[in-house]
Write an enzyme that holds these catalytic residues in place. Structure first.
Site, mmCIF file in Angstrom:
data_model
loop_
_atom_site.group_PDB
_atom_site.id
_atom_site.type_symbol
_atom_site.label_atom_id
_atom_site.label_comp_id
_atom_site.label_asym_id
_atom_site.label_seq_id
_atom_site.Cartn_x
_atom_site.Cartn_y
_atom_site.Cartn_z
ATOM 1 N N ARG A 100 0.813 -1.242 0.000
ATOM 2 C CA ARG A 100 0.000 0.000 0.000
ATOM 3 C C ARG A 100 0.840 1.283 0.000
ATOM 4 O O ARG A 100 0.375 2.337 0.422
ATOM 5 C CB ARG A 100 -0.953 0.040 1.192
ATOM 6 N N LYS A 122 5.116 12.231 -10.448
ATOM 7 C CA LYS A 122 4.361 11.376 -11.375
ATOM 8 C C LYS A 122 5.154 10.104 -11.616
ATOM 9 O O LYS A 122 6.310 10.154 -12.042
ATOM 10 C CB LYS A 122 4.174 12.074 -12.722
ATOM 11 N N GLU A 164 14.572 19.751 -22.551
ATOM 12 C CA GLU A 164 13.728 20.147 -21.413
ATOM 13 C C GLU A 164 14.280 21.401 -20.736
ATOM 14 O O GLU A 164 13.511 22.266 -20.292
ATOM 15 C CB GLU A 164 13.593 19.010 -20.397
ATOM 16 N N LYS A 197 10.946 23.433 -12.277
ATOM 17 C CA LYS A 197 9.931 22.370 -12.225
ATOM 18 C C LYS A 197 9.315 22.292 -10.823
ATOM 19 O O LYS A 197 8.103 22.166 -10.675
ATOM 20 C CB LYS A 197 10.509 21.014 -12.644
ATOM 21 N N GLU A 207 -1.939 18.988 -11.755
ATOM 22 C CA GLU A 207 -2.106 19.473 -13.142
ATOM 23 C C GLU A 207 -3.526 19.955 -13.448
ATOM 24 O O GLU A 207 -4.148 19.533 -14.421
ATOM 25 C CB GLU A 207 -1.667 18.377 -14.132
ATOM 26 N N ARG A 211 0.405 23.651 -14.139
ATOM 27 C CA ARG A 211 1.395 22.598 -14.463
ATOM 28 C C ARG A 211 1.430 22.301 -15.959
ATOM 29 O O ARG A 211 2.404 21.771 -16.484
ATOM 30 C CB ARG A 211 1.100 21.331 -13.643
ATOM 31 N N ASN A 215 4.182 21.475 -20.421
ATOM 32 C CA ASN A 215 3.848 20.743 -21.636
ATOM 33 C C ASN A 215 4.158 21.529 -22.908
ATOM 34 O O ASN A 215 3.869 21.068 -24.015
ATOM 35 C CB ASN A 215 2.348 20.443 -21.582
ATOM 36 N N HIS A 218 5.230 19.931 -26.168
ATOM 37 C CA HIS A 218 4.952 18.500 -26.022
ATOM 38 C C HIS A 218 3.689 18.034 -26.744
ATOM 39 O O HIS A 218 3.535 16.832 -26.961
ATOM 40 C CB HIS A 218 4.864 18.114 -24.540
ATOM 41 N N HIS A 222 5.041 14.922 -28.395
ATOM 42 C CA HIS A 222 4.557 13.564 -28.079
ATOM 43 C C HIS A 222 3.946 12.899 -29.315
ATOM 44 O O HIS A 222 4.133 11.699 -29.537
ATOM 45 C CB HIS A 222 3.480 13.624 -26.980
ATOM 46 N N HIS A 234 12.751 11.390 -27.379
ATOM 47 C CA HIS A 234 11.860 12.371 -26.754
ATOM 48 C C HIS A 234 12.363 13.810 -26.962
ATOM 49 O O HIS A 234 11.624 14.675 -27.412
ATOM 50 C CB HIS A 234 11.744 12.045 -25.264
HETATM 51 N N1 LIG Z 1 7.547 11.205 -14.455
HETATM 52 C C1 LIG Z 1 7.854 12.278 -15.112
HETATM 53 O O1 LIG Z 1 7.540 13.408 -14.699
HETATM 54 C C2 LIG Z 1 8.607 12.157 -16.397
HETATM 55 C C3 LIG Z 1 9.065 13.306 -17.048
HETATM 56 C C4 LIG Z 1 9.806 13.156 -18.215
HETATM 57 C C5 LIG Z 1 10.054 11.888 -18.733
HETATM 58 N N2 LIG Z 1 9.568 10.793 -18.067
HETATM 59 C C6 LIG Z 1 9.840 9.437 -18.582
HETATM 60 O O2 LIG Z 1 11.245 9.242 -18.667
HETATM 61 C C7 LIG Z 1 11.516 8.229 -19.630
HETATM 62 C C8 LIG Z 1 12.716 8.629 -20.443
HETATM 63 O O3 LIG Z 1 13.814 8.812 -19.584
HETATM 64 P P1 LIG Z 1 15.328 8.770 -20.121
HETATM 65 O O4 LIG Z 1 15.431 9.608 -21.334
HETATM 66 O O5 LIG Z 1 16.169 9.068 -18.975
HETATM 67 O O6 LIG Z 1 15.484 7.273 -20.667
HETATM 68 P P2 LIG Z 1 16.035 5.922 -20.012
HETATM 69 O O7 LIG Z 1 15.678 5.791 -18.610
HETATM 70 O O8 LIG Z 1 15.598 4.839 -20.949
HETATM 71 O O9 LIG Z 1 17.613 6.091 -20.131
HETATM 72 C C9 LIG Z 1 18.197 6.217 -21.391
HETATM 73 C C10 LIG Z 1 19.371 5.267 -21.591
HETATM 74 O O10 LIG Z 1 20.467 5.784 -20.875
HETATM 75 C C11 LIG Z 1 21.096 4.742 -20.132
HETATM 76 N N3 LIG Z 1 21.716 5.401 -18.996
HETATM 77 C C12 LIG Z 1 21.127 5.882 -17.887
HETATM 78 N N4 LIG Z 1 22.010 6.529 -17.119
HETATM 79 C C13 LIG Z 1 23.193 6.438 -17.763
HETATM 80 C C14 LIG Z 1 24.492 6.926 -17.474
HETATM 81 N N5 LIG Z 1 24.743 7.670 -16.405
HETATM 82 N N6 LIG Z 1 25.488 6.648 -18.368
HETATM 83 C C15 LIG Z 1 25.233 5.919 -19.493
HETATM 84 N N7 LIG Z 1 24.019 5.462 -19.811
HETATM 85 C C16 LIG Z 1 23.012 5.722 -18.951
HETATM 86 C C17 LIG Z 1 19.989 3.778 -19.804
HETATM 87 O O11 LIG Z 1 20.500 2.481 -19.582
HETATM 88 C C18 LIG Z 1 19.154 3.850 -21.081
HETATM 89 O O12 LIG Z 1 19.642 2.954 -22.043
HETATM 90 C C19 LIG Z 1 10.255 8.045 -20.436
HETATM 91 O O13 LIG Z 1 9.654 6.829 -20.093
HETATM 92 C C20 LIG Z 1 9.368 9.207 -19.991
HETATM 93 O O14 LIG Z 1 7.987 8.887 -20.044
HETATM 94 C C21 LIG Z 1 8.864 10.906 -16.920
#
Ligand SMILES: NC(=O)c1ccc[n+]([C@@H]2O[C@H](COP(=O)([O-])OP(=O)(O)OC[C@H]3O[C@@H](n4cnc5c(N)ncnc54)[C@H](O)[C@@H]3O)[C@@H](O)[C@H]2O)c1
Length: 335
Positions: A100, A122, A164, A197, A207, A211, A215, A218, A222, A234
């Site tokens: 939980r 989120k 970003e 942020k 949101e 918030r 976007n 985006h 997206h 992205h």
């Molecule tokens: N919750 C939120 O508010 C929010 C906001 C923006 C994005 N997101 C989410 O984030 C995700 C994308 O995140 P991302 O771009 O970090 O992708 P990711 O987590 O897939 O990481 C990208 C790649 O980098 C590698 N990696 C990570 N750290 C590393 C490091 N220090 N050195 C070398 N390689 C490394 C990982 O193994 C992976 O292959 C999406 O799923 C998106 O929906 C969430």
């Protein structure tokens, strides 16, 4: 992670941890961090998943939950999310419902995760109907950011995060925009991005209005990601979205033309390609745009700028509909 302060905070959260990471980050940082935490007397179980978006799945959540119970973790435990945005979202989501809800600590290791995904609470996973459709608001109890972890990050993932940071400048800080035109240190990019942020999310955690400004870029970004089956990263998609939505802001008379071209030059400075990918399925993209969370009556709405560093408030809605002909013109500026 060399901070004694961070270590003391971690110890104050729990003594029993599931550290969730991906296979690449496990080798780069996970194994050594686990050893370090064990030396501090903490009980740390390390679980890793395949790198990439496909791990944000129901199946993966189930596997992690079972693995955690198998090693005896329970209600008094906590999760450490070590990795990029995928891990922040996945591990945070497991934490939101395990027994939980248990606390989680975010240690983001991509620029995107450090400036964006780790902040704001989120968490969630993807399902066949779309991205992030199952989730929760479950803020981390602690976020530990070490810019040195970025030294191994590939250039395309670095650019993802910079899109970003540029967005933050456009929606909230003309000063950051100025600085980005020079040589801004990565530490300052991260600190300013996080601050912006945090301020927005604290004012509107669920949101309801403000918030939405996060976007900007985006609605189109997206839709581009989805229409290219995520071949476009992205940040690359968001950069195109920023330019097209900046164009809409200018053509609707909110943003001066000169400022629109300043935005374009900044995106070029950070080496974003500002052309739509060849063979893009336009119809699919328009269809995906209408699935955006800001859509009303099947018509997408857009966050628009009225200056660099300032979003048009539109009486608290922070977004508006745009005529289809003008939208087509904005997409043509990406050809
Ligand atoms: N919750 C939120 O508010 C929010 C906001 C923006 C994005 N997101 C989410 O984030 C995700 C994308 O995140 P991302 O771009 O970090 O992708 P990711 O987590 O897939 O990481 C990208 C790649 O980098 C590698 N990696 C990570 N750290 C590393 C490091 N220090 N050195 C070398 N390689 C490394 C990982 O193994 C992976 O292959 C999406 O799923 C998106 O929906 C969430």
């Amino acid at each position: 992670m060399n901070s004694t302060y961070a270590m003391e905070r971690i110890k104050g959260i729990s003594k029993h941890f599931a550290m969730i990471t991906d296979h690449s980050v496990r080798n780069l940082l996970g194994n050594s961090l686990q050893e370090r935490l064990k030396k501090e007397g903490l009980d740390v179980h390390l679980f890793s998943v395949e790198p990439g978006e496909t791990s944000k799945s129901r199946k993966q959540v189930e596997i992690l939950e079972d693995q955690m119970f198998q090693v005896g973790l329970g209600r008094d435990s906590a999760i450490i999310a070590l990795g990029g945005g995928v891990i922040c979202d996945l591990a945070g989501f497991v934490a939101a419902t395990f027994c939980r809800g248990i606390p989680f600590i975010s240690i983001p290791t991509t620029l995107l995760a450090q400036v964006d995904a780790s902040i704001g609470g989120k968490v969630g996973i993807n399902i066949p109907f779309g991205k992030n459709l199952i989730g929760a608001f479950h803020p981390p109890s602690l976020i530990v950011i070490d810019p040195e972890t970025l030294s191994t990050l590939p250039a395309n993932h670095y650019r993802n995060g910079m899109a970003e940071v540029i967005k933050y400048a456009l929606i909230a800080s003309a000063e950051l925009f100025e600085k980005l035109q020079g040589d801004l240190s990565i530490e300052e990019c991260i600190a300013t991005g996080c601050r912006i942020k945090k301020e927005v999310v604290e004012k509107d955690p669920k949101e309801k209005g403000l918030r939405r400004i996060l976007n900007f870029g985006h609605t189109i970004g997206h839709a581009l990601e989805a229409a290219t089956e995520y071949q476009l990263h992205h940040g690359e998609a968001v950069a195109l979205g920023i330019l097209a939505e900046g164009y809409l802001s200018y053509r609707l008379g909110y943003l001066q033309e000169g400022k629109f071209f300043q935005i374009k030059r900044l995106l070029e400075k950070y080496r974003f390609s500002l052309q739509l990918p060849k063979g893009l399925n336009r119809e699919k993209m328009i269809y995906r745009m209408a699935l955006d969370k800001k859509t009303i009556s099947n018509r997408p709405r857009f966050v628009l700028l009225r200056d660099i560093g300032e979003v048009h408030p539109f009486e608290g809605a922070y977004c508006r509909h745009v005529d289809e002909v003008l939208l087509e013109e904005a997409l043509q500026c990406l050809e």
